[in-house]
Design an enzyme around this catalytic site. Structure first.
Site, PDB file in Angstrom:
ATOM      1  N   ASN A  80       0.851  -1.189   0.000  1.00  0.00           N
ATOM      2  CA  ASN A  80       0.000   0.000   0.000  1.00  0.00           C
ATOM      3  C   ASN A  80       0.888   1.241   0.000  1.00  0.00           C
ATOM      4  O   ASN A  80       2.037   1.195   0.451  1.00  0.00           O
ATOM      5  CB  ASN A  80      -0.881   0.011   1.255  1.00  0.00           C
ATOM      6  N   HIS A 115       0.621   5.166   1.436  1.00  0.00           N
ATOM      7  CA  HIS A 115      -0.197   5.992   2.329  1.00  0.00           C
ATOM      8  C   HIS A 115       0.459   7.365   2.463  1.00  0.00           C
ATOM      9  O   HIS A 115       1.665   7.458   2.749  1.00  0.00           O
ATOM     10  CB  HIS A 115      -0.305   5.324   3.704  1.00  0.00           C
ATOM     11  N   SER A 142       4.469   6.923   2.477  1.00  0.00           N
ATOM     12  CA  SER A 142       5.094   5.657   2.879  1.00  0.00           C
ATOM     13  C   SER A 142       4.551   4.509   2.039  1.00  0.00           C
ATOM     14  O   SER A 142       3.337   4.376   1.882  1.00  0.00           O
ATOM     15  CB  SER A 142       4.767   5.334   4.344  1.00  0.00           C
ATOM     16  N   ASP A 153      -2.883   0.739   8.017  1.00  0.00           N
ATOM     17  CA  ASP A 153      -1.659   1.538   7.834  1.00  0.00           C
ATOM     18  C   ASP A 153      -0.574   1.192   8.851  1.00  0.00           C
ATOM     19  O   ASP A 153       0.179   2.075   9.294  1.00  0.00           O
ATOM     20  CB  ASP A 153      -1.993   3.038   7.901  1.00  0.00           C
TER      21      ASP A 153
HETATM   22  C1  GAR Z   1      -2.477   8.675  -3.072  1.00  0.00           C
HETATM   23  O1  GAR Z   1      -1.961   9.902  -2.669  1.00  0.00           O
HETATM   24  C2  GAR Z   1      -2.328   7.643  -1.982  1.00  0.00           C
HETATM   25  O2  GAR Z   1      -1.237   7.868  -1.154  1.00  0.00           O
HETATM   26  C3  GAR Z   1      -3.609   7.810  -1.216  1.00  0.00           C
HETATM   27  O3  GAR Z   1      -4.586   8.070  -2.163  1.00  0.00           O
HETATM   28  C4  GAR Z   1      -3.988   8.765  -3.247  1.00  0.00           C
HETATM   29  C5  GAR Z   1      -4.462   8.118  -4.517  1.00  0.00           C
HETATM   30  O4  GAR Z   1      -4.119   8.892  -5.623  1.00  0.00           O
HETATM   31  N1  GAR Z   1      -3.917   6.635  -0.470  1.00  0.00           N
HETATM   32  C6  GAR Z   1      -4.531   6.644   0.703  1.00  0.00           C
HETATM   33  O5  GAR Z   1      -4.898   7.670   1.254  1.00  0.00           O
HETATM   34  C7  GAR Z   1      -4.745   5.288   1.315  1.00  0.00           C
HETATM   35  N2  GAR Z   1      -5.018   5.413   2.701  1.00  0.00           N
HETATM   36  P1  GAR Z   1      -4.168   8.288  -7.074  1.00  0.00           P
HETATM   37  O6  GAR Z   1      -5.531   7.625  -7.236  1.00  0.00           O
HETATM   38  O7  GAR Z   1      -4.046   9.492  -7.990  1.00  0.00           O
HETATM   39  O8  GAR Z   1      -3.037   7.330  -7.234  1.00  0.00           O
END
Ligand code: GAR
Length: 210
Positions: A107, A109, A136, A145
């Site tokens: 994942n 995060h 991370s 997480d």
């Molecule tokens: C990313 O920034 C990722 O880190 C976050 O969602 C975004 C997705 O962006 N993930 C979380 O918050 C998970 N807890 P994307 O769809 O443009 O890749």
């Protein structure tokens, strides 16, 4: 060729970076399915453009979360995926799912874990008066997480910053570090044992590779 499935809920900028790295041969693997829990996720369009099969699993189609995750797990098993990549998948996976695929789920995060788990990490960091934030990549276990951190990237927070400024900075880092970690895994360099991450057989420190 190793097989990857990517789970998304939204925009898919990380997915795009992974698609690009696979197409360029930097990651020696094939994305065999892009799985979404959201029919409107723009990432599904990205997958279709790249001619990658997509699969939609909507919560409303299942009696509960466990049944939904069982259906996703069956799909992944059928494909014989070597790695499950969560890329903005905004639904918590059941403990049965994470246990079943233990050591095979990554994942990303948007925080410097263990700080700011869960949602609204940018707001949390601003509220706390942080001068830096980041992202991370970690293995996924049953606790949100909380799996072993593999690699982090830091960005500064400046006094006049709004959430969108920090988010832009973090996202620019994410599309660099996520494909790299996936490459490590696909190349057989990255493993998880007893809740700890190892790169080339060496235990990674709590904040990941440094
Ligand atoms: C990313 O920034 C990722 O880190 C976050 O969602 C975004 C997705 O962006 N993930 C979380 O918050 C998970 N807890 P994307 O769809 O443009 O890749």
């Amino acid at each position: 060729m190793k097989k990857i499935v990517v789970l998304i809920s939204g925009n898919g900028a990380n997915l795009q970076a992974i698609i690009d790295a696979c197409q360029a041969g930097d990651i020696q693997a094939e994305i065999v399915s892009v799985i979404s829990n959201n029919a409107n996720a723009y990432g599904l369009t990205r997958a279709k453009t790249a001619k990658i099969p997509t699969a939609l699993f909507e919560r409303k189609s299942y009696a509960n979360n466990v049944e939904m995750d069982e259906a996703i797990a069956a799909h992944i098993e059928q494909l014989g995926a070597d790695l499950i990549v969560l890329a903005g998948y905004m639904k918590i996976l059941s403990s049965a799912f994470t246990a079943h695929f233990s050591g095979k789920i990554l994942n990303i995060h948007p925080s410097l874990l263990p700080k700011y788990k869960g949602l609204n990490t940018y707001q949390q960091a601003l509220d706390a008066g942080e001068t830096e934030h980041g992202t991370s990549v970690h293995f996924v276990n049953a606790e949100l997480d909380s799996g072993a951190v593999i690699l982090q990237a830091k960005v500064p927070i400046f006094p006049e910053d709004e959430i969108s400024d920090i988010e832009q900075r973090v996202k620019a880092q994410e599309i660099q570090i996520y494909p790299l970690v996936i490459k490590w895994f696909i190349d057989g360099r990255l493993t998880e044992m007893n809740g700890k991450a190892y790169l080339d057989g060496k235990l990674l420190p709590p904040n990941g590779y440094a």
